[in-house]
Design a protein around this motif. Structure first.
Motif, short mmCIF file in Angstrom:
data_model
loop_
_atom_site.label_atom_id
_atom_site.label_comp_id
_atom_site.label_asym_id
_atom_site.label_seq_id
_atom_site.Cartn_x
_atom_site.Cartn_y
_atom_site.Cartn_z
N GLY A 89 0.87 -1.28 0.04
CA GLY A 89 0.16 -0.15 -0.10
C GLY A 89 0.76 1.14 -0.12
O GLY A 89 0.41 2.08 -0.76
N ASP A 90 1.88 1.32 0.53
CA ASP A 90 2.73 2.39 0.72
C ASP A 90 3.26 2.88 -0.45
O ASP A 90 3.50 3.88 -0.81
CB ASP A 90 3.80 2.28 1.87
N TYR A 117 -6.65 4.64 0.10
CA TYR A 117 -6.94 5.15 1.36
C TYR A 117 -8.06 4.53 2.21
O TYR A 117 -8.05 3.90 3.30
CB TYR A 117 -7.34 6.54 1.54
N ALA A 120 -6.96 1.02 3.21
CA ALA A 120 -6.11 1.10 4.41
C ALA A 120 -6.97 1.40 5.50
O ALA A 120 -6.46 0.89 6.88
CB ALA A 120 -5.08 2.29 3.95
#
Length: 167
Positions: A89-90, A117, A120
């Motif tokens: 995800g990052d 987002y 997450a």
């Protein structure tokens, strides 16, 4: 671009470049007149070509000076999706942010950032972190909807993020 379209025919229609076969019979030329006429037409043609070149340079400057690169942005967005599917995800967020910097007017990139987002926020443990990520997802979806207000996909994604903020 319109200036180029207007100026190019003028450059090509210089009357001094008309061949001798188009002149009437019995026309005599002195060598000094022919040389002087040709020299002046060369200068005029060179000046016209210089003007066209300057106009082309100005158009290129403004076109490429905006630093919008749709091809590179598309590549970054595609790699963002692949990284997001693989659980990174990052890195996925970094790629989609870079794509948005390159072409901020593409709705799908903002929507993709909102999805990152949103996922997450679904995986967040703490309630404050979950709410903060849901808010970022909602802002990204709002931006996507602002770019294309009649998109049902953007409206649906916004509804999903709004539901997470409320619930």
């Amino acid at each position: 671009l319109m200036a180029l379209i207007v100026v190019l025919p003028i450059v090509g229609s210089d009357p001094s470049l008309i061949s001798d076969s188009n002149r009437g019979p019995g026309t005599s030329y002195s060598s000094s007149n022919v040389t002087r006429g040709r020299g002046m037409s060369d200068v005029a043609t060179l000046l016209k070509l210089l003007i066209v070149g300057c106009l082309a340079a100005i158009i290129l400057w403004f076109t490429w000076g905006k630093s919008i690169d749709y091809v590179r942005a598309s590549s970054l967005a595609a790699s963002s999706i692949v990284l997001g599917d693989s659980g990174q995800g990052d890195r996925s967020l970094a790629r989609i942010n870079a794509a948005i910097e390159l072409s901020p007017d593409v709705r799908i990139y903002h929507s993709q950032r909102g999805r990152i987002y949103w996922f997450a926020s679904r995986n967040a443990v703490e309630k404050d972190q979950k709410l903060s990520l849901a808010d970022l997802a909602h802002e990204s979806q709002l931006r996507a909807l602002a770019l294309k207000p009649l998109s049902y996909q953007a409206n649906l994604a916004l509804a999903n993020t709004s539901f997470d903020l409320v619930g």
